[in-house]
Each structure stands twice: as C-alpha cells, then as structure tokens.
Design a protein around this motif. Structure first.
Motif, PDB file in Angstrom:
ATOM      1  N   ALA A  45       0.834  -1.206   0.000  1.00  0.00           N
ATOM      2  CA  ALA A  45       0.000   0.000   0.000  1.00  0.00           C
ATOM      3  C   ALA A  45       0.865   1.252   0.000  1.00  0.00           C
ATOM      4  CB  ALA A  45      -0.903  -0.007   1.239  1.00  0.00           C
ATOM      5  N   GLU A  46       0.290   2.334  -0.491  1.00  0.00           N
ATOM      6  CA  GLU A  46       0.949   3.629  -0.392  1.00  0.00           C
ATOM      7  C   GLU A  46       0.513   4.260   0.930  1.00  0.00           C
ATOM      8  OE1 GLU A  46       0.237   6.106  -3.791  1.00  0.00           O
ATOM      9  OE2 GLU A  46       1.434   4.819  -5.093  1.00  0.00           O
ATOM     10  N   PHE A  47       1.495   4.687   1.718  1.00  0.00           N
ATOM     11  CA  PHE A  47       1.200   5.308   3.010  1.00  0.00           C
ATOM     12  C   PHE A  47       2.425   6.054   3.496  1.00  0.00           C
ATOM     13  CE2 PHE A  47       3.161   1.313   4.039  1.00  0.00           C
ATOM     14  CZ  PHE A  47       3.891   1.537   5.200  1.00  0.00           C
ATOM     15  N   SER A  48       2.201   6.855   4.526  1.00  0.00           N
ATOM     16  CA  SER A  48       3.304   7.574   5.161  1.00  0.00           C
ATOM     17  C   SER A  48       3.384   7.204   6.621  1.00  0.00           C
ATOM     18  CB  SER A  48       3.099   9.090   5.037  1.00  0.00           C
ATOM     19  OG  SER A  48       3.205   9.470   3.680  1.00  0.00           O
ATOM     20  N   LEU A  49       4.587   7.332   7.152  1.00  0.00           N
ATOM     21  CA  LEU A  49       4.873   7.054   8.552  1.00  0.00           C
ATOM     22  C   LEU A  49       5.519   8.293   9.154  1.00  0.00           C
ATOM     23  CD1 LEU A  49       5.298   5.076  10.979  1.00  0.00           C
ATOM     24  CD2 LEU A  49       7.473   4.471   9.897  1.00  0.00           C
ATOM     25  N   LEU A  50       4.930   8.798  10.228  1.00  0.00           N
ATOM     26  CA  LEU A  50       5.498   9.923  10.974  1.00  0.00           C
ATOM     27  C   LEU A  50       5.959   9.392  12.321  1.00  0.00           C
ATOM     28  CD1 LEU A  50       3.329  11.195   8.992  1.00  0.00           C
ATOM     29  CD2 LEU A  50       3.271  13.102  10.579  1.00  0.00           C
ATOM     30  N   HIS A  51       7.176   9.740  12.716  1.00  0.00           N
ATOM     31  CA  HIS A  51       7.705   9.369  14.021  1.00  0.00           C
ATOM     32  C   HIS A  51       7.954  10.673  14.776  1.00  0.00           C
ATOM     33  CE1 HIS A  51      10.932   7.023  16.490  1.00  0.00           C
ATOM     34  NE2 HIS A  51       9.902   7.378  17.204  1.00  0.00           N
ATOM     35  N   MET A  52       7.293  10.853  15.900  1.00  0.00           N
ATOM     36  CA  MET A  52       7.350  12.106  16.640  1.00  0.00           C
ATOM     37  C   MET A  52       7.857  11.873  18.052  1.00  0.00           C
ATOM     38  SD  MET A  52       4.240  14.776  17.339  1.00  0.00           S
ATOM     39  CE  MET A  52       3.459  13.855  18.668  1.00  0.00           C
ATOM     40  N   ASP A  53       8.702  12.790  18.493  1.00  0.00           N
ATOM     41  CA  ASP A  53       9.260  12.746  19.835  1.00  0.00           C
ATOM     42  C   ASP A  53       9.058  14.124  20.450  1.00  0.00           C
ATOM     43  OD1 ASP A  53      11.136  11.259  21.766  1.00  0.00           O
ATOM     44  OD2 ASP A  53      12.204  13.147  21.461  1.00  0.00           O
ATOM     45  N   LEU A  54       8.704  14.162  21.728  1.00  0.00           N
ATOM     46  CA  LEU A  54       8.500  15.450  22.392  1.00  0.00           C
ATOM     47  C   LEU A  54       9.832  16.019  22.866  1.00  0.00           C
ATOM     48  CD1 LEU A  54       5.285  14.735  24.487  1.00  0.00           C
ATOM     49  CD2 LEU A  54       5.485  15.660  22.162  1.00  0.00           C
ATOM     50  N   ASP A  55      10.070  17.265  22.519  1.00  0.00           N
ATOM     51  CA  ASP A  55      11.253  17.984  22.973  1.00  0.00           C
ATOM     52  C   ASP A  55      10.958  18.581  24.348  1.00  0.00           C
ATOM     53  OD1 ASP A  55      12.365  17.599  20.356  1.00  0.00           O
ATOM     54  OD2 ASP A  55      11.238  19.347  19.663  1.00  0.00           O
ATOM     55  N   TYR A  56      11.924  18.524  25.231  1.00  0.00           N
ATOM     56  CA  TYR A  56      11.846  19.127  26.567  1.00  0.00           C
ATOM     57  C   TYR A  56      10.857  18.416  27.503  1.00  0.00           C
ATOM     58  CZ  TYR A  56      13.805  22.584  23.420  1.00  0.00           C
ATOM     59  OH  TYR A  56      14.529  23.200  22.445  1.00  0.00           O
ATOM     60  N   PHE A  57      10.425  17.223  27.122  1.00  0.00           N
ATOM     61  CA  PHE A  57       9.485  16.481  27.960  1.00  0.00           C
ATOM     62  C   PHE A  57      10.127  16.074  29.283  1.00  0.00           C
ATOM     63  CE2 PHE A  57       7.445  12.489  29.305  1.00  0.00           C
ATOM     64  CZ  PHE A  57       6.154  12.956  29.487  1.00  0.00           C
ATOM     65  N   LYS A  58      11.382  15.684  29.248  1.00  0.00           N
ATOM     66  CA  LYS A  58      12.083  15.284  30.477  1.00  0.00           C
ATOM     67  C   LYS A  58      12.080  16.416  31.493  1.00  0.00           C
ATOM     68  CE  LYS A  58      16.485  13.266  32.050  1.00  0.00           C
ATOM     69  NZ  LYS A  58      16.326  13.740  33.382  1.00  0.00           N
ATOM     70  N   ALA A  59      12.221  17.653  31.030  1.00  0.00           N
ATOM     71  CA  ALA A  59      12.206  18.805  31.939  1.00  0.00           C
ATOM     72  C   ALA A  59      10.853  18.936  32.636  1.00  0.00           C
ATOM     73  CB  ALA A  59      12.541  20.085  31.178  1.00  0.00           C
TER      74      ALA A  59
END
Length: 176
Positions: free
Chosen positions: A36-50
């Motif tokens: 299939a045609e599809f996209s994958l986004l991988h997201m990480d939160l910046d400054y979450f540890k703080a």
C-alpha cells in the motif's frame, strides 16, 4: 465479547487511549505486506524530560494526554496514531504520500504541541520533532527499514534545532 475487549485493550495505550506499539507494528506490517501507499510519521516530544523533572510525572502524564488529543484532532479516521514509548508517537497515514500535505500536517502538529499546556497552576512547555518517510520511497517497503528511516529523519529534525519536521528521502546508491 470478552475476547474482543481483551484484544482491544492489548492494542491500546492505557494512559492516552491511543493505539500502542503492538497495534502500530501490526498496522505497519499489514500495509507493507499489501504494498500500500502510506506515510509514517515518528514524533518525539522535545523538553518532555524537563516537565517530568521539574513538575512531576503527573504533569508529564497530563502533557501526554493533551498530545494524544492533538493527534486525534489532526489526523483522519483511517489513520493510526500510537504512543510507542515514553514520549514517542507514530502516525501511520494510509493513502497519503504527498510531501506537501505531510509537511502541512507536521507543521500543524508542531504548532499545536508547542502551545503552553497548563497543569494545575503550572505551565508545561514542550515542542515536537518529527521524522517522516513514505512507502513509495522504497522498491519494497519493510516495517523495520521504514521505522529506522523515520527515526533517522526525526533525529535530523532534533539536530536542526528541534520543533521541526524532516522527510526522509532515499538517495540512490550507484555501484560501479
């Protein structure tokens, strides 16, 4: 009935209500297998540890739930949003491979997530870095390769200053 409920619970992140890593992996594998045609986004939160370190884990959990709400508001019904780690999320978007639309979605996510979030009397500030890849980039899309490439694009976003999105593009290797 109980089996269906148990299977659904096994595919759901209990904190956010999003799908979990198991569900994301199954969706990704099925789309790759179907060519299939599809996209994958991988997201990480910046400054979450703080947020966790200064305001506590309850504040961090609050931020994760708000991010889940933002994801659900920004994606289509056929898309899969999943929390796959502490502050890591993936979005799988069947049928969507247009790079301009992907950048627009990523920009909306980054803008929304960057808005201050209030927890009790404190303000939590995070941003998001996003790496993306598309199944059409590959002769044969493979789940592990796509995740690795989206992850690589994610870290390129972080190194470019955070709060950004990058699309992985395959560079052909010529062997002489």
């Amino acid at each position: 009935g109980a089996k269906v409920v148990a299977e659904e619970q096994a595919m759901t992140d209990t904190l956010t209500g999003l799908r979990n890593r198991r569900a994301a992996d199954a969706t990704l594998a099925a789309l790759c297998e179907a060519h299939a045609e599809f996209s994958l986004l991988h997201m990480d939160l910046d400054y979450f540890k703080a947020v966790n370190d200064t305001l506590g884990h309850a504040a961090g959990d609050h931020v994760l739930r708000i991010v889940a709400q933002i994801l659900e508001a920004e994606i289509r019904g056929a898309d899969t949003a999943a929390r796959v780690g502490g502050d890591e999320f993936v979005v799988i978007m069947p049928g969507l491979v247009d790079p301009h639309r992907l950048q627009a979605i990523a920009a909306r996510l980054i803008t929304s997530i960057s808005e201050p979030m209030t927890f009790e009397s404190s303000v939590c500030k995070v941003s998001a870095s996003i790496g993306m890849t598309r199944s059409i980039t590959y002769d044969q899309a493979l789940p592990d390769q796509m995740m690795a490439d989206a992850d690589s694009a994610l870290y390129a976003s972080k190194h470019a200053g955070r709060g950004r999105a990058r699309l992985h593009s395959a560079v052909p290797v010529h062997i002489f």
